[in-house]
Design a protein around this motif. Structure first.
Motif, PDB file in Angstrom:
ATOM      1  N   SER A   1       7.525  10.274   4.479  1.00  0.00           N
ATOM      2  CA  SER A   1       7.948   9.882   5.826  1.00  0.00           C
ATOM      3  C   SER A   1       8.820   8.632   5.828  1.00  0.00           C
ATOM      4  N   ALA A   2       8.825   7.886   4.716  1.00  0.00           N
ATOM      5  CA  ALA A   2       9.597   6.646   4.658  1.00  0.00           C
ATOM      6  C   ALA A   2      10.066   6.404   3.235  1.00  0.00           C
ATOM      7  N   THR A   3      11.121   5.628   3.113  1.00  0.00           N
ATOM      8  CA  THR A   3      11.672   5.310   1.804  1.00  0.00           C
ATOM      9  C   THR A   3      11.918   3.810   1.681  1.00  0.00           C
ATOM     10  N   ARG A   4      11.840   3.341   0.464  1.00  0.00           N
ATOM     11  CA  ARG A   4      11.997   1.910   0.176  1.00  0.00           C
ATOM     12  C   ARG A   4      13.472   1.555   0.015  1.00  0.00           C
ATOM     13  N   PHE A   5      13.831   0.381   0.523  1.00  0.00           N
ATOM     14  CA  PHE A   5      15.209  -0.124   0.428  1.00  0.00           C
ATOM     15  C   PHE A   5      15.099  -1.600   0.047  1.00  0.00           C
TER      16      PHE A   5
ATOM     17  N   GLY B   1       2.479  10.622 -15.966  1.00  0.00           N
ATOM     18  CA  GLY B   1       2.242   9.240 -15.566  1.00  0.00           C
ATOM     19  C   GLY B   1       3.384   8.601 -14.809  1.00  0.00           C
ATOM     20  N   VAL B   2       4.516   9.305 -14.651  1.00  0.00           N
ATOM     21  CA  VAL B   2       5.674   8.764 -13.945  1.00  0.00           C
ATOM     22  C   VAL B   2       5.824   9.506 -12.627  1.00  0.00           C
ATOM     23  N   ASP B   3       6.024   8.793 -11.544  1.00  0.00           N
ATOM     24  CA  ASP B   3       6.232   9.414 -10.239  1.00  0.00           C
ATOM     25  C   ASP B   3       7.178   8.555  -9.421  1.00  0.00           C
ATOM     26  N   LEU B   4       7.384   8.928  -8.169  1.00  0.00           N
ATOM     27  CA  LEU B   4       8.330   8.247  -7.287  1.00  0.00           C
ATOM     28  C   LEU B   4       7.638   7.493  -6.161  1.00  0.00           C
ATOM     29  N   THR B   5       6.333   7.218  -6.325  1.00  0.00           N
ATOM     30  CA  THR B   5       5.608   6.550  -5.248  1.00  0.00           C
ATOM     31  C   THR B   5       6.077   5.111  -5.037  1.00  0.00           C
ATOM     32  N   ASN B   6       6.853   4.567  -5.977  1.00  0.00           N
ATOM     33  CA  ASN B   6       7.396   3.224  -5.765  1.00  0.00           C
ATOM     34  C   ASN B   6       8.702   3.261  -4.984  1.00  0.00           C
ATOM     35  N   GLN B   7       9.176   4.481  -4.629  1.00  0.00           N
ATOM     36  CA  GLN B   7      10.411   4.616  -3.871  1.00  0.00           C
ATOM     37  C   GLN B   7      10.232   5.374  -2.568  1.00  0.00           C
TER      38      GLN B   7
ATOM     39  N   ARG C   1       0.822  -1.206   0.000  1.00  0.00           N
ATOM     40  CA  ARG C   1       0.000   0.000   0.000  1.00  0.00           C
ATOM     41  C   ARG C   1       0.859   1.260   0.000  1.00  0.00           C
ATOM     42  N   ASP C   2       2.001   1.187   0.677  1.00  0.00           N
ATOM     43  CA  ASP C   2       2.882   2.354   0.765  1.00  0.00           C
ATOM     44  C   ASP C   2       3.657   2.608  -0.524  1.00  0.00           C
ATOM     45  N   TYR C   3       4.043   1.522  -1.217  1.00  0.00           N
ATOM     46  CA  TYR C   3       4.932   1.688  -2.365  1.00  0.00           C
ATOM     47  C   TYR C   3       4.342   1.142  -3.666  1.00  0.00           C
ATOM     48  N   VAL C   4       4.333  -0.147  -3.792  1.00  0.00           N
ATOM     49  CA  VAL C   4       3.929  -0.707  -5.081  1.00  0.00           C
ATOM     50  C   VAL C   4       3.437  -2.132  -4.873  1.00  0.00           C
ATOM     51  N   LYS C   5       2.486  -2.549  -5.692  1.00  0.00           N
ATOM     52  CA  LYS C   5       1.995  -3.914  -5.646  1.00  0.00           C
ATOM     53  C   LYS C   5       3.098  -4.883  -6.067  1.00  0.00           C
ATOM     54  N   SER C   6       3.062  -6.074  -5.517  1.00  0.00           N
ATOM     55  CA  SER C   6       4.065  -7.074  -5.874  1.00  0.00           C
ATOM     56  C   SER C   6       3.637  -7.910  -7.068  1.00  0.00           C
ATOM     57  N   ASP C   7       2.352  -7.838  -7.441  1.00  0.00           N
ATOM     58  CA  ASP C   7       1.883  -8.587  -8.602  1.00  0.00           C
ATOM     59  C   ASP C   7       2.514  -7.992  -9.854  1.00  0.00           C
ATOM     60  N   SER C   8       3.179  -8.826 -10.611  1.00  0.00           N
ATOM     61  CA  SER C   8       3.926  -8.318 -11.755  1.00  0.00           C
ATOM     62  C   SER C   8       3.921  -9.312 -12.904  1.00  0.00           C
ATOM     63  N   ALA C   9       4.224  -8.785 -14.088  1.00  0.00           N
ATOM     64  CA  ALA C   9       4.445  -9.608 -15.272  1.00  0.00           C
ATOM     65  C   ALA C   9       5.633  -8.990 -16.003  1.00  0.00           C
ATOM     66  N   THR C  10       6.452  -9.804 -16.612  1.00  0.00           N
ATOM     67  CA  THR C  10       7.659  -9.290 -17.261  1.00  0.00           C
ATOM     68  C   THR C  10       7.869  -9.934 -18.623  1.00  0.00           C
ATOM     69  N   PHE C  11       8.458  -9.151 -19.515  1.00  0.00           N
ATOM     70  CA  PHE C  11       9.034  -9.682 -20.746  1.00  0.00           C
ATOM     71  C   PHE C  11      10.541  -9.624 -20.593  1.00  0.00           C
ATOM     72  N   VAL C  12      11.212 -10.714 -20.903  1.00  0.00           N
ATOM     73  CA  VAL C  12      12.666 -10.771 -20.823  1.00  0.00           C
ATOM     74  C   VAL C  12      13.209 -10.974 -22.228  1.00  0.00           C
ATOM     75  N   VAL C  13      13.984 -10.003 -22.696  1.00  0.00           N
ATOM     76  CA  VAL C  13      14.540 -10.035 -24.045  1.00  0.00           C
ATOM     77  C   VAL C  13      16.033 -10.338 -23.955  1.00  0.00           C
ATOM     78  N   THR C  14      16.467 -11.376 -24.643  1.00  0.00           N
ATOM     79  CA  THR C  14      17.875 -11.769 -24.641  1.00  0.00           C
ATOM     80  C   THR C  14      18.398 -11.814 -26.079  1.00  0.00           C
ATOM     81  N   ALA C  15      19.467 -11.095 -26.334  1.00  0.00           N
ATOM     82  CA  ALA C  15      20.072 -11.112 -27.660  1.00  0.00           C
ATOM     83  C   ALA C  15      20.817 -12.432 -27.866  1.00  0.00           C
ATOM     84  N   LYS C  16      20.512 -13.129 -28.958  1.00  0.00           N
ATOM     85  CA  LYS C  16      21.192 -14.395 -29.237  1.00  0.00           C
ATOM     86  C   LYS C  16      22.638 -14.162 -29.660  1.00  0.00           C
ATOM     87  N   GLU C  17      22.882 -12.996 -30.237  1.00  0.00           N
ATOM     88  CA  GLU C  17      24.249 -12.583 -30.584  1.00  0.00           C
ATOM     89  C   GLU C  17      24.414 -11.114 -30.230  1.00  0.00           C
TER      90      GLU C  17
END
Length: 773
Positions: free
Chosen positions: A548-552, A536-542, A62-78
């Motif tokens: 009053s508090a910061t994420r580490f 649309g970009v902010d620092l609420t995830n940090q 609630r203070d920072y960010v939800k943990s539910d996530s989805a990711t795309f991982v891109v890896t260069a073959k060369e």
């Protein structure tokens, strides 16, 4: 008891069709609840709502960010991803991620906010815009900037630039069924489309939603493959031992009815099942066999003694009702002790199996006899087995001292290794490598980031708050300390951003890459920076909204729950000794939450096991009407689990949250063998036989049944070893090992104990006789 049971048995056998119809009506009433069932695939179902660590984690979200996530991982073959095609792919994936349901924040290499300073003003923009139109020089500039940005490396790209990440934070609804599966299917559709367009890159999808979807798919796979296989193995074994197709078919009908009744009942009373429920059918299938086997083995014994079908079944019910009843009760007590678990899925498993065992008891003394009266009379190749057991009994009696010594030494030798078991749980080992997500997790662990994260929310002990230079300097020192710890991949804190801003506000002079000299400056810098961020970009995830508090955050490569808790304990000690400006705060995160529950679960289940053991022991003393036999029964009831955990300590050396339930779960099943063996032994002793002759009688009357049920049970549990869910596989293996040890102890250790400690004559009166005769 005879005046109640005998007329009841007679009515069942006299009106088998009526009994079958009543059982069918009862089954249909429960069976109709099946459509109500659904399985939750959220990892949070493993945690109680009142779990303090879960509450702390949810407050962190609630203070920072939800943990539910989805990711795309891109890896260069060369080469690396810093090519026109690579940056275009990442940019297009970032845009496509907006189509994913419930997405509300998307971060990647291309939309990373890069800041520059000019005339004491901070200008912020995306690192990459319109990647497909970038010149070679512009791509080279982007590459140079990216490798210089410490906040990018191991957050959205690897240090060698070969791998980049598109990270989607989700706000999953709590009232919708399988949102993780919905998100994962969307991600896979997008992934497959881009795989065709960009074959020079490897594209994978991950995140917590992919893990939740994997959990659902693993459960579905087990239900569609392991249950049919368990059926095949169990009933093949039954046919080989009983040598009767009729008896095997009757047990098949019985067990199928019990399973449908059990799951149908929970469809009415508790329709939302947890993933561990996928383990229940195999457990129930194995346990339910035991009662029916004892009844049928005695039934076929009576048929071989030339008794008619009805008389043979009536005699079998009279002989077996009490031991079957007692073993069912002890098994129910054993599984109900899982309610001491701090994890709801294991409590649900215990309740489900306990109810299933009750249904099996009910159907074994009603539906099974009725079926045997209706089905054609079958014959069983019984006599050779009886001769085998008679010969085996002679060997035990002749070499009783040697067996007692060898079994005692074996027990002591295995128990010695129990302390080798390390209490540790690791979510990354819940599935095997057949799932793409697990292959991805192992590939990026320690390379891009760590698969475990310790999350902290730090407040200042001073009135000047988190912008106080002392607070930030101590936070920076804490970060440096963490980076020296084993398995730590990266540490993320607000000090990185504050040092970058301080440098930018001093014309990008690297001499000023340090925390601002005053709290006022730090607050102003951050305010200027936030004003310059894209829409649309902010620092609420940090930083919290009220500052009053910061994420580490500390990213850690594969580690067990014991390692995570030990590392956090060291961190708390370091903070207490070196950071007076920082208010102490324990770590959170799903890994930490599971670490705490794994530790507590062992303790709570040990308490449950001990309580169940006391209850079962008292029942046996009362039923056997002998403190001596009750105390002797403790040996074969306790030793098998101890030997199994000792063997586990010799080989694998860990006990996780799944394996911690084995002692509770097997306690009642182990008692089954002991009760049946002692029952036949005591009946023979109180009929005036010597201890030796009583042993011969017990082996002859119940030996094959014990061998059959143990083989069926162990075979049913061992089939779980091929499960793609490692938790199910290890539980199945350890339970099978425990049951095999139980048979060994009942055959090789219990008889010598009886021969040495049961001397003299016993009274002919017994509680067994009064109840069933």
């Amino acid at each position: 008891m005879e005046r109640y049971l005998y007329p009841f048995y007679s009515k069942v056998l006299a009106s088998p069709i009526k009994t079958i119809i009543i059982a069918l009506v009862f089954l249909i009433a429960l069976f109709t609840g099946l459509p109500n069932l659904s399985i939750s695939n959220d990892f949070r179902v493993y945690l109680s709502k009142d779990n303090p660590q879960l509450q702390a984690f949810e407050q962190f979200e609630r203070d920072y960010v939800k943990s539910d996530s989805a990711t795309f991982v891109v890896t260069a073959k060369e080469g690396d991803v810093f090519t026109r095609a690579g940056l275009t792919l990442i940019e297009e994936l970032t845009e496509a991620s907006q189509q994913v349901a419930y997405a509300y924040r998307i971060s990647s290499l291309t939309n990373y906010v890069y800041s520059t300073s000019s005339n004491d003003e901070i200008e912020s923009r995306y690192l990459v815009e319109q990647a497909s139109s970038l010149s070679d020089q512009q791509i080279a500039a982007v590459r140079e900037i990216a490798f210089a940005e410490k906040r990018l490396i191991k957050n959205f790209m690897t240090a060698d630039g070969k791998l980049a990440l598109v990270f989607i934070i989700l706000n999953l609804p709590k009232d919708e069924a399988d949102p993780s599966l919905k998100v994962t299917e969307q991600m896979e559709t997008i992934r497959d489309k881009f795989r065709k367009r960009y074959p020079q890159f490897q594209i994978d999808n991950g995140g917590s939603t992919a893990l939740n979807a994997t959990l659902a798919r693993a459960v579905a796979s087990d239900l569609t493959t392991l249950v049919p296989l368990s059926y095949i193995i169990v009933f093949t074994g039954l046919f080989l031992f009983l040598r009767s197709m009729v008896g095997t078919i009757a047990i098949f009908i019985l067990i199928t009815s019990c399973l449908l009744a059990t799951f149908g009942f929970f469809g009415w009373v508790a329709p939302l099942l947890t993933p561990i429920a996928g383990f229940a059918p195999s457990v129930l299938l194995s346990i339910m066999v035991a009662d029916s086997v004892h009844i049928l083995v005695t039934y076929y014994h009576q048929l071989h003694d030339n008794k008619d079908q009805k008389t043979a079944m009536l005699e079998s019910l009279k002989i077996n009702f009490m031991p079957v009843f007692i073993t069912s009760i002890t098994t129910i007590i054993g599984f109900l002790s899982l309610n001491f678990s701090t994890s709801p899925p294991y409590r649900d498993l215990g309740n489900m199996v306990a109810f299933g065992v009750f249904i099996a008891l009910l159907f074994s003394v009603t539906l099974l006899p009725a079926l045997m009266m209706v089905l054609p009379v079958g014959k069983a190749a019984d006599k050779p087995h009886r001769h085998f057991m008679s010969d085996f009994a002679e060997v035990i009696i002749r070499y009783k001292k040697r067996f007692l010594i060898v079994m005692s030494l074996l027990t002591i030798g295995l128990v010695y290794f129990i302390p080798n078991n390390k209490l540790s749980d690791n979510w990354s080992t819940y599935f095997d490598d057949s799932f793409e997500i697990m292959q991805l997790v192992k590939r990026i662990d320690g390379y891009l980031s760590g698969i475990n994260v310790l999350e902290y929310s730090f407040q200042s002990n001073t009135e000047r708050g988190i912008f106080d230079p002392k607070f930030m300097q101590q936070l920076e020192a804490f970060e440096a300390w963490f980076e020296t710890q084993n398995k730590v991949v990266k540490v993320t804190s607000i000090t990185h951003l504050m040092k970058d801003l301080n440098q930018l506000m001093h014309n990008d002079n690297s001499d000023f890459h340090q925390v601002p000299e005053s709290a006022e400056l730090a607050a102003q810098y951050l305010l200027f920076y936030e004003f310059g961020l894209p829409a649309g970009v902010d620092l609420t995830n940090q930083i919290t909204m009220d500052k009053s508090a910061t994420r580490f955050s500390v990213s850690i490569s594969e580690a067990g729950s014991d390692e995570l808790l030990a590392l956090d304990a060291k961190a708390q000690q370091w903070l207490q000794e070196n950071a007076p400006a920082i208010k102490l705060s324990p770590a959170t995160g799903l890994g930490v939450v599971f670490a705490h529950i794994a530790q507590r679960n062992i303790v709570s289940l040990l308490q449950g096991t001990l309580l169940a053991l006391v209850g079962i022991s008292l029942i046996l003393i009362v039923v056997l009407k002998s403190v001596k036999f009750g105390m002797i029964s403790l040996v074969p009831n306790l030793i098998p689990a101890a030997m199994a955990y000792g063997l586990w300590g010799m080989t694998f050396g860990y006990v996780d949250i799944a394996l911690s339930i084995v002692a509770c779960s097997t306690l009642g099943i182990v008692v089954d063998d002991t009760v049946h063996f002692l029952h036949k032994y005591i009946l023979a002793r109180r009929a005036g036989n010597s201890a030796e002759d009583a042993l011969r009688s017990a082996f002859k009357r119940v030996g094959i049944a014990l061998l059959t049920t143990t083989t069926a049970l162990a075979g049913g549990f061992l089939i779980l070893a091929i499960s793609h869910m490692n938790s199910s596989a290890t539980i199945g293996i350890l339970m099978a090992v425990t049951l095999i040890f139980a048979l060994v102890v009942d055959f090789l250790l219990l008889p010598p104990l009886l021969l040495y400690f049961d001397k003299g004559k016993l009274k002919r009166y017994s509680l067994f006789n009064s109840l069933v005769r």
